[in-house]
Design a protein around this motif. Structure first.
Motif, PDB file in Angstrom:
ATOM      1  N   TYR A 117       0.821  -1.210   0.000  1.00 28.44           N
ATOM      2  CA  TYR A 117       0.000   0.000   0.000  1.00 28.44           C
ATOM      3  C   TYR A 117       0.860   1.268   0.000  1.00 28.44           C
ATOM      4  O   TYR A 117       0.434   2.309  -0.480  1.00 28.44           O
ATOM      5  CB  TYR A 117      -0.964  -0.023   1.181  1.00 28.44           C
ATOM      6  N   PHE A 118       2.062   1.160   0.538  1.00 30.75           N
ATOM      7  CA  PHE A 118       3.004   2.274   0.448  1.00 30.75           C
ATOM      8  C   PHE A 118       3.319   2.575  -1.013  1.00 30.75           C
ATOM      9  O   PHE A 118       3.285   3.734  -1.458  1.00 30.75           O
ATOM     10  CB  PHE A 118       4.284   1.921   1.215  1.00 30.75           C
ATOM     11  N   PHE A 119       3.604   1.528  -1.795  1.00 32.41           N
ATOM     12  CA  PHE A 119       3.879   1.702  -3.220  1.00 32.41           C
ATOM     13  C   PHE A 119       2.623   2.140  -3.974  1.00 32.41           C
ATOM     14  O   PHE A 119       2.709   2.936  -4.911  1.00 32.41           O
ATOM     15  CB  PHE A 119       4.418   0.403  -3.822  1.00 32.41           C
ATOM     16  N   LEU A 120       1.465   1.626  -3.551  1.00 30.19           N
ATOM     17  CA  LEU A 120       0.216   2.003  -4.210  1.00 30.19           C
ATOM     18  C   LEU A 120      -0.071   3.492  -4.024  1.00 30.19           C
ATOM     19  O   LEU A 120      -0.517   4.166  -4.956  1.00 30.19           O
ATOM     20  CB  LEU A 120      -0.940   1.163  -3.662  1.00 30.19           C
ATOM     21  N   ALA A 121       0.178   4.013  -2.836  1.00 31.86           N
ATOM     22  CA  ALA A 121      -0.014   5.451  -2.586  1.00 31.86           C
ATOM     23  C   ALA A 121       0.915   6.275  -3.467  1.00 31.86           C
ATOM     24  O   ALA A 121       0.510   7.302  -4.033  1.00 31.86           O
ATOM     25  CB  ALA A 121       0.236   5.763  -1.107  1.00 31.86           C
ATOM     26  N   PHE A 122       2.160   5.814  -3.601  1.00 31.86           N
ATOM     27  CA  PHE A 122       3.126   6.527  -4.433  1.00 31.86           C
ATOM     28  C   PHE A 122       2.724   6.458  -5.906  1.00 31.86           C
ATOM     29  O   PHE A 122       2.836   7.442  -6.645  1.00 31.86           O
ATOM     30  CB  PHE A 122       4.520   5.932  -4.222  1.00 31.86           C
ATOM     31  N   LEU A 123       2.230   5.286  -6.344  1.00 35.26           N
ATOM     32  CA  LEU A 123       1.762   5.134  -7.723  1.00 35.26           C
ATOM     33  C   LEU A 123       0.594   6.069  -8.002  1.00 35.26           C
ATOM     34  O   LEU A 123       0.536   6.705  -9.068  1.00 35.26           O
ATOM     35  CB  LEU A 123       1.340   3.678  -7.967  1.00 35.26           C
ATOM     36  N   SER A 124      -0.327   6.190  -7.056  1.00 34.42           N
ATOM     37  CA  SER A 124      -1.477   7.080  -7.222  1.00 34.42           C
ATOM     38  C   SER A 124      -1.032   8.541  -7.313  1.00 34.42           C
ATOM     39  O   SER A 124      -1.589   9.321  -8.092  1.00 34.42           O
ATOM     40  CB  SER A 124      -2.457   6.901  -6.059  1.00 34.42           C
ATOM     41  N   LEU A 125      -0.036   8.902  -6.507  1.00 32.12           N
ATOM     42  CA  LEU A 125       0.500  10.267  -6.564  1.00 32.12           C
ATOM     43  C   LEU A 125       1.135  10.538  -7.920  1.00 32.12           C
ATOM     44  O   LEU A 125       0.958  11.615  -8.509  1.00 32.12           O
ATOM     45  CB  LEU A 125       1.530  10.452  -5.445  1.00 32.12           C
ATOM     46  N   LEU A 126       1.863   9.557  -8.446  1.00 30.19           N
ATOM     47  CA  LEU A 126       2.478   9.697  -9.770  1.00 30.19           C
ATOM     48  C   LEU A 126       1.413   9.813 -10.862  1.00 30.19           C
ATOM     49  O   LEU A 126       1.544  10.628 -11.788  1.00 30.19           O
ATOM     50  CB  LEU A 126       3.389   8.499 -10.061  1.00 30.19           C
ATOM     51  N   ASP A 127       0.353   8.997 -10.759  1.00 27.64           N
ATOM     52  CA  ASP A 127      -0.718   9.045 -11.762  1.00 27.64           C
ATOM     53  C   ASP A 127      -1.399  10.410 -11.775  1.00 27.64           C
ATOM     54  O   ASP A 127      -1.700  10.955 -12.842  1.00 27.64           O
ATOM     55  CB  ASP A 127      -1.757   7.950 -11.480  1.00 27.64           C
ATOM     56  N   ALA A 128      -1.650  10.961 -10.590  1.00 23.81           N
ATOM     57  CA  ALA A 128      -2.278  12.281 -10.507  1.00 23.81           C
ATOM     58  C   ALA A 128      -1.365  13.353 -11.116  1.00 23.81           C
ATOM     59  O   ALA A 128      -1.825  14.245 -11.839  1.00 23.81           O
ATOM     60  CB  ALA A 128      -2.598  12.623  -9.055  1.00 23.81           C
TER      61      ALA A 128
END
Length: 311
Positions: A59-70
């Motif tokens: 979930y740490f990586f998922l949060a970072f991925l979501s930030l990158l997508d935004a």
């Protein structure tokens, strides 16, 4: 080699030159952008506010991925929306370089994050007893740092290539954004070598990472034979989400960058997949197939609503 460019701006042809179609494009882009930013930031906030998810590397990586997508979506979609309101769609030379840098910076970082997420799933499924000792906070932080550094290095190389090109007249780009292939078509010099460098720096990297990801998932799938049916289903569900995201992002990128810089009319349609649809669909893929994520979202937002009502 000094750049002899005299072009100060570029003109986009966009997705359509029909005014009615452009209005429709604006509405669609606006809705897609709102949903993309809202859903990705919802994931970031949920993970940040949920104690049960904070300590999980996945979930740490998922949060970072979501930030990158935004961030990736914000580098492309707003400009596309504004351009759809005007008959003449222009961007300054400097603005074009900034957009090109942002696209490859966030895109390069996302490739590395998706690789880190695949490694996290490999360790969790294939080496579960050693998971906590391998996927430490320090390693997760290091991988995120590598993602930022890798994206910056990749993008800087692309910009250095582009700034060497002389643009001495033609400035009409048959696209909705600045990208390497359309710019190479406009350069007033032989771009054969530059085209090969682009394929090496973008296309080859996409192919290698995509191949490594597929190999890692093959190892995971093979190892699942020794798991219970319940554990196998849960792992397949998680890996299925990752594979869907990887395919959505990498296949269009490979098509665009892993070939000579000949421009095709449908390149713009392919580019929409990784610039707009991938950031839009990633949160949906991860949340709809993940019970823990859905429960955490429900709990966090119920708490926020309760707090706001008390005020």
């Amino acid at each position: 080699m000094q750049n002899q460019s005299c072009v100060t701006e570029f003109v986009f042809l966009g997705l359509s030159e029909n005014p009615n179609v452009q209005k429709l494009i604006f509405i669609i882009c606006l809705l897609v952008y709102i949903v993309t930013i809202g859903s990705n930031m919802m994931i970031v906030v949920t993970i940040a506010c949920s104690p049960t998810l904070q300590g999980s590397p996945m979930y740490f990586f998922l949060a970072f991925l979501s930030l990158l997508d935004a961030s990736f979506s914000s580098a492309m979609t707003p400009k596309m929306m504004v351009d759809s309101l005007y008959e003449r769609k222009t961007i300054s030379f400097e603005g074009c370089i900034i957009q090109l840098f942002a696209e490859h910076f966030f895109g390069g970082a996302e490739m590395i994050v998706l690789t880190a997420m695949a490694y996290d799933r490999y360790v969790a499924i294939c080496k579960p007893l050693h998971y906590s000792s391998i996927m430490t906070r320090r390693l997760c932080g290091t991988l995120v740092g590598v993602a930022w550094a890798g994206g910056f290095l990749h993008s800087t190389v692309q910009i250095v290539f582009t700034l060497q090109l002389p643009f001495c007249g033609p400035n009409v780009i048959d696209h909705f954004m600045c990208d390497l292939s359309p710019l190479l078509e406009l350069a007033c010099t032989d771009t054969h070598i530059f085209g090969l460098l682009v394929v090496a720096n973008s296309g080859l990297i996409c192919i290698i990472i995509f191949f490594l990801l597929l190999v890692s998932y093959c190892f995971i799938l093979v190892s699942l034979r020794s798991h219970s049916s319940e554990g196998r289903w849960k792992a397949l569900s998680t890996c299925g989400s990752h594979i869907a995201v990887v395919v959505l992002f990498f296949v269009p990128c490979i098509f665009i960058y892993a070939r000579p810089h000949t421009a095709f009319s449908f390149d713009k349609m392919v580019a929409i997949f990784y610039t707009m649809l991938s950031p839009l669909l990633n949160p949906m893929i991860y949340t709809f197939r993940n019970k823990d994520m859905k429960n955490a979202i429900r709990k966090v937002w119920n708490q926020l609503i309760t707090v706001s009502n008390e005020k």
